[in-house]
Design an enzyme around this catalytic site. Structure first.
Site, mmCIF file in Angstrom:
data_model
loop_
_atom_site.group_PDB
_atom_site.id
_atom_site.type_symbol
_atom_site.label_atom_id
_atom_site.label_comp_id
_atom_site.label_asym_id
_atom_site.label_seq_id
_atom_site.Cartn_x
_atom_site.Cartn_y
_atom_site.Cartn_z
ATOM 1 N N LYS A 52 9.646 -129.983 -22.320
ATOM 2 C CA LYS A 52 8.900 -131.366 -22.473
ATOM 3 C C LYS A 52 10.063 -132.497 -22.169
ATOM 4 O O LYS A 52 9.818 -133.265 -21.255
ATOM 5 C CB LYS A 52 8.459 -131.661 -23.943
ATOM 6 C CG LYS A 52 7.137 -131.009 -24.255
ATOM 7 C CD LYS A 52 6.846 -131.033 -25.652
ATOM 8 C CE LYS A 52 5.533 -129.796 -25.935
ATOM 9 N NZ LYS A 52 5.371 -129.986 -27.320
ATOM 10 N N GLN A 96 7.228 -131.514 -33.314
ATOM 11 C CA GLN A 96 6.946 -130.133 -32.594
ATOM 12 C C GLN A 96 6.412 -129.216 -33.932
ATOM 13 O O GLN A 96 7.090 -128.854 -34.953
ATOM 14 C CB GLN A 96 8.139 -129.583 -32.164
ATOM 15 C CG GLN A 96 7.881 -128.145 -31.386
ATOM 16 C CD GLN A 96 6.898 -128.291 -30.031
ATOM 17 O OE1 GLN A 96 7.062 -129.202 -29.497
ATOM 18 N NE2 GLN A 96 6.127 -127.454 -29.989
ATOM 19 N N ASP A 119 0.880 -136.871 -29.569
ATOM 20 C CA ASP A 119 0.107 -135.589 -29.456
ATOM 21 C C ASP A 119 -1.376 -135.687 -29.899
ATOM 22 O O ASP A 119 -2.079 -134.822 -29.971
ATOM 23 C CB ASP A 119 0.864 -134.712 -30.706
ATOM 24 C CG ASP A 119 1.789 -133.457 -29.975
ATOM 25 O OD1 ASP A 119 1.601 -133.289 -28.621
ATOM 26 O OD2 ASP A 119 2.653 -133.061 -30.705
#
Ligand code: NAD
Length: 296
Positions: A52, A96, A119
């Site tokens: 990412k 994450q 997200d």
């Protein structure tokens, strides 16, 4: 059979993002900035985060990795989320997953400001998506929609079978594809994605095979190699394989690709299908959060 080439499409989307961000900077604006919080040393998570950060660099998004040891308390992590919510230099951030067992993912997700939730996993963003309100859509479902749109694969009136009911893939993609198409993405080329008849299957579903045999489009996100076999699909089906599994040192999806592909009209490879689309969607979400911030 046409391969849905996520690698190629993602490269095109990254080029578009790079161009947009370069124009913003040429106009004297700062670059968008993404922060990525990672807890512990899960090797898969470390790889995803590295990918990412690399992808951010390729399009001109500034990225900051914020790492904590696995013994961080939930309170300490909540304090960090609060700090990021209030940090005006950060446009979006992600925590994450998975988190260590002593930390509730629901509690952490719920604490993220939905406007910075790139997200798309906060209850607010998910709820807004369900109601068809403007929201940040989680990266993998957004990437799948982009891929279907790019190849002009219609979903209206078609039977979509989703295998897997996770909060990050199964539930949101099912919701998006059954929505009326007013919830279109700014970058979407196809006018109408949605209006599908959707069946969600999971580990307790009985007779998965007969359900799949009636599907026009199958989206598999189960994490089981060769779950979908050739006898389970009809000729001309479209297959989106979200699964990522490591078998004998090789990355494979959830589909018995070799035998299913000849029956499919369209199919994603693994790797090179949904994975690259997920990462580029995170970048698109970050730009979306940056733009929204400008409007606040
Ligand atoms: P998960 O791992 O949380 O859950 C798996 C789901 O599959 C569950 O809902 C379960 O009910 C269902 N399932 C499991 N076995 C089944 C079976 N035999 N028959 C029917 N249903 C079954 O789900 P997830 O987090 O969405 O991940 C699924 C897979 O997708 C994993 O391999 C993951 O690594 C991968 N993934 C890939 C991307 C990407 O960008 N390519 C993104 C997210 C997840």
């Amino acid at each position: 059979m046409i391969l849905l080439d996520g690698k190629k499409v993602a490269a095109e989307k990254r080029a578009e993002l790079r161009e947009t961000i370069a124009q913003l900077q040429a106009a004297g604006k700062r670059a968008p900035k993404l922060a990525i919080v990672i807890v512990g040393h899960n090797p898969a998570s470390e790889t995803y985060v590295a990918n990412k950060i690399k992808a951010c660099g390729e399009v001109g998004i500034e990225a900051e990795k914020i790492a904590f040891e696995a013994d961080i308390t939930e309170q300490q992590l909540l304090a960090e989320v609060s700090r990021l919510n209030h940090d005006a230099t950060i446009d979006g951030f992600i925590v994450q997953l998975p988190l260590p067992e002593h930390i509730s993912e629901t509690t952490i997700m719920s604490a993220i400001d939905r406007r910075k939730d790139v997200d798309g996993l906060t209850p607010e963003n998910v709820g807004r998506t369900v109601q068809g309100l403007p929201s940040i859509i989680s990266a993998t479902p957004r990437g799948i929609r982009e891929l279907l749109a790019y190849y002009q694969i219609p979903t209206e009136g078609r039977h979509v079978v989703v295998i897997g009911r996770s909060n990050i893939v199964g539930k949101p993609i099912a919701m998006l594809l059954m929505q009326r198409p007013y919830l279109s993405l700014p970058s979407m080329s196809a006018a109408s994605l949605g209006d599908a008849t959707v069946t969600i299957c999971h580990s307790k579903t009985r007779d998965l095979k007969s359900i799949c045999l009636t599907a026009d489009i199958i989206i598999v996100a189960a994490g089981c190699p060769k779950l979908l076999t050739a006898d389970m699909v009809k000729e001309g089906v479209t297959i989106i394989d979200v699964g990522i599994n490591r078998v004998d040192g090789k990355l494979v999806g959830d589909v018995d690709f070799e035998n299913v592909a000849p029956k499919a009209a369209y199919i994603t490879p693994v790797p090179g299908g949904v994975g690259p689309m997920t990462i580029v969607s995170l970048l698109q979400n970050t730009l979306q959060a940056y733009m929204l911030k400008g409007e606040r």
